[in-house]
Enzyme design. Structure first.
Site, short mmCIF file in Angstrom:
data_model
loop_
_atom_site.label_atom_id
_atom_site.label_comp_id
_atom_site.label_asym_id
_atom_site.label_seq_id
_atom_site.Cartn_x
_atom_site.Cartn_y
_atom_site.Cartn_z
N ASP A 290 7.19 8.90 -5.13
CA ASP A 290 6.08 7.99 -4.89
C ASP A 290 6.11 6.80 -5.84
OD1 ASP A 290 3.38 7.45 -3.74
OD2 ASP A 290 2.76 7.75 -5.81
N GLU B 6 9.77 5.56 -2.21
CA GLU B 6 8.68 4.73 -1.71
C GLU B 6 8.67 3.44 -2.51
OE1 GLU B 6 4.01 3.97 -1.03
OE2 GLU B 6 4.74 4.83 -2.87
C1 GLC Z 1 1.49 5.60 -2.97
C2 GLC Z 1 0.75 6.45 -1.97
C3 GLC Z 1 -0.69 6.03 -1.92
C4 GLC Z 1 -1.29 6.10 -3.30
C5 GLC Z 1 -0.48 5.27 -4.28
C6 GLC Z 1 -0.95 5.44 -5.69
O1 GLC Z 1 1.59 4.29 -2.56
O2 GLC Z 1 1.36 6.37 -0.71
O3 GLC Z 1 -1.41 6.83 -1.03
O4 GLC Z 1 -2.62 5.64 -3.28
O5 GLC Z 1 0.88 5.68 -4.24
O6 GLC Z 1 -0.83 6.75 -6.14
#
Ligand code: GLC
Length: 522
Positions: free
Chosen positions: A202, A244
């Site tokens: 993430d 991500e």
């Molecule tokens: C990522 C997740 C999102 C979250 C963010 C911060 O972008 O997909 O849902 O709010 O991280 O943790």
């Protein structure tokens, strides 16, 4: 691809699911891991080969579980580690892989590390990023623009400001500290040892900070990801790391490294352009993005998607494109969130089956592994009255009852209300009705997944000049795709092949598509 053997994630069709939303088996109003295990039969029936589960780590749930208080545990309401083991065994028995979300960049401010770090003299202080002033790293943008105007928040106990790229209850870990790096890598192995097939990493662009930069995609960040890859590869050569990184293409590509960083990355730029093309009836933005699609290393793969658990992000489009998208898809301010739109696929497209099918048919034929967001396969709705992005994370609708068959708890104990709008409530949208109905969206999705050749994942893409900006055309291996992004009947020259999916009137000379019609020819 240069003919190297395909890896499992390159031919995957993924299903993104939130454990708390899917099925509640113990009647506490929160979905659980046992519920997901119970529904593996459904997921397998749909044709899914890989499940991506949203964070299951212990969390106060102020950011959907991305606010973590323990990197190596399971949130009590979801079940136990044994439940996770059982899920993985059962999934494997059905030929389904499972990857899980892993939050790298930050923790919750309730994490014991941060609680300690705040204390004067703590040996954990340096596990987070602190400053006496808010002047440091002033070139870094704020991501959650609706709720924050600074990446620094004052901590009274610590007597310093701490750094956070997201919510102020999510302090960023300090990756300059070797102990943080060790702790994160240990936690990664905790999950791989448990049996997961990979991790979604993430928010990876923001791991390191450096004065005078925007603190995104820094060389140190890439170096650390490469270290993760090499350590993971040494012990789990079959595991996948999915980055991500919501970035422009030129900044996205380095997340694959030379095939020595992440195996997969989301293709963030193409997604909003699919919606833009549909809003304007002009496929030029898609064509530009696809024409620019860079060669990726052997063994690397894009993850492509239409919607997910977040707002439909509009960060990677120009200001004028963003204005068009907001105007068309989010006419009411309540539909907007940060720099994006917090709606599900079906409501975004006005519930128009033709448009839903069109975008899915394009998604499933783009280079990359497609991801279906749970509930979108039945056309679930959203609830913009709920806070943050909760409105697109509501309980899965299994049947037509008021509780949607997802929990036996009294409705006031549901972690979130079931959608109750006239068009999208369980009576209108549910699995039990759609599964036996050959004409349902659910069966349409299932058929599309079944006919999609595995080579769609990695076959080279060759654009076709259709001579009509409203009609997208490309060839993937033996399959030719035409997609009409307009509300009018359109004809283009036939390039050959028999109808394999979709609808068109095909003559030796032409292919005629109905409004929002599409076809795969083989
Ligand atoms: C990522 C997740 C999102 C979250 C963010 C911060 O972008 O997909 O849902 O709010 O991280 O943790």
């Amino acid at each position: 691809m240069t003919g190297a053997e395909e890896r499992w994630y390159q031919t995957a069709v993924l299903y993104e699911v939130a454990v708390h939303s899917f099925l509640d088996t113990d009647g506490d109003g929160v979905g659980d891991i046992a519920g997901l295990t119970k529904r593996l039969e459904y997921i397998q029936w749909l044709g899914i080969t890989t499940i991506w589960i949203l964070p299951i780590l212990p969390s106060p749930m102020r950011d959907g579980g991305y606010d973590v208080t323990d990197l190596t545990g399971v949130r009590g309401e979801y079940g136990s580690l044994d439940d996770v083991r059982e899920l993985l065994v059962e999934a494997r028995a059905r030929g389904i892989r499972v990857i899980t979300d892993f939050v790298v960049n930050h923790t919750s401010d309730q994490h014991p590390w941060f609680r300690s770090a705040r204390q004067p003299g703590s040996d954990k202080r340096d596990w987070y990023v602190w400053s006496d002033t808010t002047d440091r790293y002033s070139d870094a943008r704020v991501i959650f623009t609706d709720t924050h105007d600074s990446n620094w928040t004052w901590d009274e106990t610590a007597g310093q400001f701490y750094w956070h790229r997201f919510f102020d209850h999510q302090p960023d870990l300090n990756f300059e500290n070797p102990k943080v790096q060790e702790a994160v890598i240990d936690a990664i192995f905790f999950w791989l040892d448990l049996g997961f097939d990979g991790l979604r990493l993430d928010a990876v662009p923001y791991l390191f900070e450096e004065e005078g930069t925007n603190c995104e995609n820094l060389p140190a960040t890439h170096a650390f990801l490469k270290r993760i890859r090499s350590e993971v590869e040494a012990r789990y050569p079959d595991a996948v790391l999915l980055a991500e990184a919501n970035q422009w293409p030129e900044d996205l590509l380095p997340y694959f490294g030379q095939g020595d960083e992440c195996h997969m990355a989301y293709h963030f730029p193409v997604m909003p352009r699919l919606f833009l093309a549909l809003a304007t009836g002009n496929t030029a933005p898609i064509i530009e993005t696809l024409a620019d699609l860079p060669e990726i290393p052997d063994g690397a793969q894009w993850a492509v998607f239409l919607r997910n658990h977040d707002e439909l992000t509009l960060e990677m489009v120009t200001d004028s494109e963003r204005a068009v998208l907001n105007g068309h898809y989010a006419p009411h301010p309540s539909m907007r969130k940060n720099i994006g739109i917090r709606r599900r696929l079906s409501p975004l497209l006005g519930g128009d089956r033709r448009q839903i099918e069109l975008l899915n048919a394009v998604l499933m034929s783009l280079p990359g592994s497609p991801i279906i967001y749970y509930g979108d396969e039945i056309g679930m709705g959203d609830n913009v009255d709920l806070p943050d992005r909760d409105g697109l994370r509501t309980p899965m609708q299994w049947d037509a009852t008021a509780s949607a068959g997802w929990s036996t708890a009294p409705p006031d104990r549901f972690y979130q209300p079931v959608i109750d709008s006239p068009d999208y409530g369980p009576a209108e949208v549910n699995v039990a009705d759609q599964r036996p109905d050959p004409n349902s969206l659910l069966n349409w999705m299932r058929n599309l997944i079944r006919v999609r050749p595995a080579e769609m994942g990695t076959a080279p893409l060759e654009l076709i000049d259709t001579g009509d900006q409203g009609v997208l055309g490309y060839v993937r291996d033996e399959v030719t795709v035409f997609a009409n992004f307009t509300e009018a009947v359109r004809s283009v020259s036939n390039t050959g092949g028999d109808v394999m999916a979709g609808h068109a009137s095909v003559t030796p000379a032409s292919v005629t598509l109905q409004p929002y019609g599409w076809v795969w020819l083989k």
